[in-house]
Motif scaffolding. Structure first.
Motif, mmCIF file in Angstrom:
data_model
loop_
_atom_site.group_PDB
_atom_site.id
_atom_site.type_symbol
_atom_site.label_atom_id
_atom_site.label_comp_id
_atom_site.label_asym_id
_atom_site.label_seq_id
_atom_site.Cartn_x
_atom_site.Cartn_y
_atom_site.Cartn_z
ATOM 1 N N VAL A 1 14.037 -0.402 -2.587
ATOM 2 C CA VAL A 1 13.749 -0.083 -3.117
ATOM 3 C C VAL A 1 12.642 -0.913 -3.905
ATOM 4 O O VAL A 1 12.146 -0.534 -5.244
ATOM 5 C CB VAL A 1 14.776 -0.734 -4.385
ATOM 6 N N SER A 2 12.334 -2.368 -3.514
ATOM 7 C CA SER A 2 11.617 -3.038 -4.305
ATOM 8 C C SER A 2 10.086 -2.496 -3.728
ATOM 9 O O SER A 2 9.193 -2.541 -5.488
ATOM 10 C CB SER A 2 11.459 -4.530 -3.698
ATOM 11 N N GLY A 3 9.557 -1.708 -3.293
ATOM 12 C CA GLY A 3 8.381 -0.495 -3.084
ATOM 13 C C GLY A 3 8.307 0.103 -3.836
ATOM 14 O O GLY A 3 7.160 0.661 -5.299
ATOM 15 N N PRO A 4 9.101 1.024 -4.264
ATOM 16 C CA PRO A 4 9.087 2.370 -5.301
ATOM 17 C C PRO A 4 8.970 1.394 -6.865
ATOM 18 O O PRO A 4 8.559 2.029 -7.288
ATOM 19 C CB PRO A 4 10.350 2.717 -4.662
ATOM 20 N N ALA A 5 10.017 0.812 -7.209
ATOM 21 C CA ALA A 5 9.701 -0.067 -8.504
ATOM 22 C C ALA A 5 8.228 -0.518 -8.737
ATOM 23 O O ALA A 5 7.848 -0.827 -9.929
ATOM 24 C CB ALA A 5 11.280 -1.013 -8.256
ATOM 25 N N THR A 6 7.957 -1.321 -7.959
ATOM 26 C CA THR A 6 6.600 -2.023 -7.810
ATOM 27 C C THR A 6 5.599 -0.915 -7.845
ATOM 28 O O THR A 6 4.881 -0.956 -8.508
ATOM 29 C CB THR A 6 5.769 -2.873 -6.294
ATOM 30 N N ASP B 1 6.402 -1.010 -17.662
ATOM 31 C CA ASP B 1 6.765 -2.054 -18.182
ATOM 32 C C ASP B 1 7.313 -3.145 -17.312
ATOM 33 O O ASP B 1 8.720 -2.371 -16.705
ATOM 34 C CB ASP B 1 7.656 -2.735 -19.552
ATOM 35 N N PRO B 2 6.629 -3.497 -17.252
ATOM 36 C CA PRO B 2 6.868 -4.988 -15.574
ATOM 37 C C PRO B 2 8.449 -5.354 -15.785
ATOM 38 O O PRO B 2 9.548 -5.792 -14.630
ATOM 39 C CB PRO B 2 6.573 -6.119 -15.336
ATOM 40 N N PHE B 3 8.592 -5.462 -16.732
ATOM 41 C CA PHE B 3 10.143 -6.370 -17.369
ATOM 42 C C PHE B 3 11.795 -5.265 -16.909
ATOM 43 O O PHE B 3 12.051 -5.107 -16.273
ATOM 44 C CB PHE B 3 10.855 -6.602 -18.275
ATOM 45 N N ASP B 4 10.608 -3.794 -17.400
ATOM 46 C CA ASP B 4 11.860 -2.766 -17.061
ATOM 47 C C ASP B 4 12.142 -2.811 -15.561
ATOM 48 O O ASP B 4 13.369 -2.626 -15.152
ATOM 49 C CB ASP B 4 11.713 -1.688 -17.450
ATOM 50 N N ALA B 5 10.527 -2.752 -15.152
ATOM 51 C CA ALA B 5 11.458 -2.184 -13.140
ATOM 52 C C ALA B 5 12.202 -3.370 -12.931
ATOM 53 O O ALA B 5 12.917 -2.601 -12.105
ATOM 54 C CB ALA B 5 9.761 -2.148 -12.587
ATOM 55 N N THR B 6 11.755 -4.426 -13.421
ATOM 56 C CA THR B 6 12.547 -6.000 -12.671
ATOM 57 C C THR B 6 13.975 -5.542 -13.194
ATOM 58 O O THR B 6 15.022 -5.420 -12.741
ATOM 59 C CB THR B 6 11.965 -7.082 -12.870
ATOM 60 N N ALA B 7 14.061 -5.110 -14.389
ATOM 61 C CA ALA B 7 15.434 -4.534 -14.861
ATOM 62 C C ALA B 7 16.798 -3.600 -13.618
ATOM 63 O O ALA B 7 17.535 -3.729 -13.402
ATOM 64 C CB ALA B 7 15.961 -4.250 -16.140
ATOM 65 N N VAL B 8 15.665 -2.765 -13.280
ATOM 66 C CA VAL B 8 15.866 -1.626 -12.390
ATOM 67 C C VAL B 8 17.043 -2.434 -10.790
ATOM 68 O O VAL B 8 17.250 -1.802 -10.700
ATOM 69 C CB VAL B 8 15.182 -0.293 -12.120
ATOM 70 N N LEU B 9 15.270 -3.232 -10.753
ATOM 71 C CA LEU B 9 16.096 -3.710 -9.533
ATOM 72 C C LEU B 9 17.206 -4.853 -9.283
ATOM 73 O O LEU B 9 18.618 -4.608 -8.740
ATOM 74 C CB LEU B 9 15.211 -4.553 -9.181
ATOM 75 N N ALA C 1 0.639 -1.265 -0.095
ATOM 76 C CA ALA C 1 0.348 0.438 0.051
ATOM 77 C C ALA C 1 0.221 1.098 0.179
ATOM 78 O O ALA C 1 -0.027 2.436 -0.176
ATOM 79 C CB ALA C 1 -0.858 -0.130 1.231
ATOM 80 N N HIS C 2 2.597 1.394 0.056
ATOM 81 C CA HIS C 2 3.084 2.615 0.181
ATOM 82 C C HIS C 2 3.918 2.111 -1.335
ATOM 83 O O HIS C 2 4.104 1.262 -1.842
ATOM 84 C CB HIS C 2 3.733 2.236 1.458
ATOM 85 N N SER C 3 4.472 3.888 -1.510
ATOM 86 C CA SER C 3 5.164 3.629 -3.302
ATOM 87 C C SER C 3 6.742 4.164 -2.311
ATOM 88 O O SER C 3 7.614 4.291 -3.419
ATOM 89 C CB SER C 3 4.593 4.417 -3.818
ATOM 90 N N GLY C 4 6.858 4.267 -1.353
ATOM 91 C CA GLY C 4 9.031 5.113 -0.585
ATOM 92 C C GLY C 4 8.218 5.939 -1.715
ATOM 93 O O GLY C 4 9.675 6.496 -2.062
ATOM 94 N N GLY C 5 7.631 7.271 -1.713
ATOM 95 C CA GLY C 5 7.926 8.141 -2.521
ATOM 96 C C GLY C 5 7.321 8.209 -3.611
ATOM 97 O O GLY C 5 7.978 9.148 -3.846
ATOM 98 N N ALA C 6 7.403 7.138 -4.490
ATOM 99 C CA ALA C 6 7.612 7.411 -5.586
ATOM 100 C C ALA C 6 6.330 8.355 -5.701
ATOM 101 O O ALA C 6 6.656 8.623 -7.555
ATOM 102 C CB ALA C 6 6.903 5.439 -6.586
ATOM 103 N N GLU C 7 5.304 7.962 -5.893
ATOM 104 C CA GLU C 7 3.537 8.449 -6.184
ATOM 105 C C GLU C 7 3.956 10.257 -6.249
ATOM 106 O O GLU C 7 3.751 10.493 -7.150
ATOM 107 C CB GLU C 7 3.053 8.268 -5.292
ATOM 108 N N ALA C 8 4.826 10.877 -5.002
ATOM 109 C CA ALA C 8 5.083 12.114 -5.254
ATOM 110 C C ALA C 8 5.658 12.304 -5.502
ATOM 111 O O ALA C 8 6.127 13.444 -7.364
ATOM 112 C CB ALA C 8 5.378 12.566 -3.936
#
Length: 231
Positions: free
Chosen positions: A155-160, A169-177, A27-34
């Motif tokens: 980092v996984s929270g913001p990426a998700t 693209d979820p593949f791009d987010a996973t590549a970031v991690l 339920a949290h974005s780790g600051g990513a939403e802002a």
């Protein structure tokens, strides 16, 4: 040594680090939403830089606290240290809310007198990294495991979240991690070293890295009437 004299369990580490572990982080974005609204996260490249900055600041602080709790340092002293390292009232509230949710999941999964004692002492919730460290200790994990969990969650929270916020693209987010793996290892190692120092010198030896823009953004985000994530 972990409580109960148990040896480190890789399987327990996987359970604790699993995004499906019911600790409320989804339920949290780790600051990513802002950051998305402000235009600081626009694509995979800017997500990577956001996550790297978050990892080496609040992630390092969390890794040190988690490793210290897993090492057996006084969790009440560590909770006060976490409070002092969280200048934003909104983020202090989030940290305790997440700690309370993690506490419920951890006590159900790995019953522990240490978790029970902390829950009684702080019924409104201890800070999440402190609970994470005690949960790791209850699961028979080492301080390094706790530090790695803290670094990964940073980092996984913001990426998700950005997958939902930007339809990334979820593949791009996973590549970031995956691309941040070496950074996560380095942050976890620094957290463990700091926890060892804190065992001799006190909690002032723990990291106190800050990210003022995350604090400011958290206060702004908390005032939004409509938002997708709680933080």
């Amino acid at each position: 040594m972990p409580s109960g004299g148990r040896t480190s369990s890789r399987s327990a580490l996987l359970v604790l680090a699993d995004g499906r572990f019911p600790a409320g982080g989804h339920a949290h974005s780790g600051g990513a939403e802002a950051a998305v609204k402000a235009g600081r996260i626009r694509d995979a490249g800017t997500l990577r830089e956001f996550c790297r900055g978050r990892l080496h600041t609040v992630g390092l602080t969390a890794a040190g606290l988690a490793a210290a709790a897993a090492s057996g340092l006084d969790p009440l002293v560590l909770d006060a240290a976490a409070d002092a390292r969280t200048p934003s009232p909104a983020l202090r509230a989030v940290g305790r809310r997440l700690g309370r949710q993690l506490m419920r999941a951890a006590r159900a999964t790995w019953p522990s007198p240490e978790l029970d004692a902390l829950a009684r002492a702080l019924p409104k919730g201890a800070h999440q990294p402190v609970v994470l460290g005690l949960a790791a200790r209850a699961a028979g994990l080492a301080p390094g495991d706790a530090a790695h969990c803290a670094a990964y969650e940073t980092v996984s929270g913001p990426a998700t979240a950005v997958v939902r916020l930007l339809s990334l693209d979820p593949f791009d987010a996973t590549a970031v991690l995956a691309g941040l793996a070496a950074d996560m290892d380095a942050v976890a190692d620094r957290g463990v070293w700091a926890a060892q120092e804190a065992g001799h010198l006190g909690v002032d030896a723990l990291p106190a890295a800050s990210a003022p823009l995350l604090d400011i953004s958290a206060e702004q985000h908390a005032s939004w009437p409509v938002r997708l994530f709680a933080s």
